[in-house]
Design an enzyme around this catalytic site. Structure first.
Site, PDB file in Angstrom:
ATOM      1  N   GLU A  46      -1.204 -11.669   3.294  1.00  0.00           N
ATOM      2  CA  GLU A  46       0.144 -11.718   3.827  1.00  0.00           C
ATOM      3  C   GLU A  46       0.691 -10.312   4.042  1.00  0.00           C
ATOM      4  OE1 GLU A  46      -1.254 -15.327   2.201  1.00  0.00           O
ATOM      5  OE2 GLU A  46      -1.053 -13.414   1.152  1.00  0.00           O
ATOM      6  N   HIS A  97      10.282   4.627  -2.607  1.00  0.00           N
ATOM      7  CA  HIS A  97       9.393   5.661  -2.066  1.00  0.00           C
ATOM      8  C   HIS A  97       8.895   5.371  -0.657  1.00  0.00           C
ATOM      9  CE1 HIS A  97       8.095   7.409  -6.230  1.00  0.00           C
ATOM     10  NE2 HIS A  97       9.404   7.291  -6.107  1.00  0.00           N
TER      11      HIS A  97
END
Length: 169
Positions: free
Chosen positions: A76, A103
């Site tokens: 996925e 991040h």
């Protein structure tokens, strides 16, 4: 915030749970399927649609994110990352869910429906949705390198510290 969801048969129960959880917590969930259990369904059909909706809305400055769910979350995640403008992070802990946003400015999270409890996966999604991108210069620079590569196919320049080393020398 609108949250687009897509899964396969292995993620169907979690997706159905998240649709209710998201609504109860003030989000606007959009279900891209599947809508019935089919052990032979194909995750790209649903996950690509969820990711495309996120990319389309974010391109017009709408505040939306996505969640894709499968047995492990790996396929996925790969599917979602094929959509231009999508950065999908695989979360297997609260920390990885947070870091994907902080991040990487990930806009879709992938979770494995067969890897964790319903409570843990719900928490990973909650952390992902409530964590902001840090905006740190080093993270922006890295995301810009990935975006440029996706657009042009040209590799980023090697840093001076790597000059003359490795296979590009």
């Amino acid at each position: 915030m609108r949250v687009h969801l897509g899964s396969d048969h292995a993620g169907l129960d979690l997706k159905d749970h998240l649709l209710n959880w998201l609504t109860e917590n003030g989000y606007e969930p959009v279900d891209h399927g599947p809508f019935v259990y089919d052990a032979l369904d194909d995750y790209p059909v649903f996950c690509l649609r969820a990711a495309e909706a996120v990319a389309r809305e974010r391109a017009t400055d709408q505040d939306s994110l996505g969640v894709v769910i499968g047995g492990s979350g790996n396929g996925e995640q790969i599917a979602a990352n094929k959509v231009a403008g999508i950065r999908c992070a695989l979360a297997w802990s609260e920390e990885t869910a947070a870091l994907g946003r902080q991040h990487n400015d990930a806009n879709v999270v992938s979770v494995g429906g067969r890897m964790h409890s319903l409570e843990d996966m719900t928490r990973f999604v909650e952390v992902f949705l409530t964590t902001d991108f840090s905006g740190d210069e080093r993270h922006v620079r890295r995301i810009d390198q990935l975006t440029a590569y996706q657009a042009t196919g040209e590799l980023p320049a090697l840093p001076e510290s790597a000059a003359g080393l490795g296979p590009d020398a």
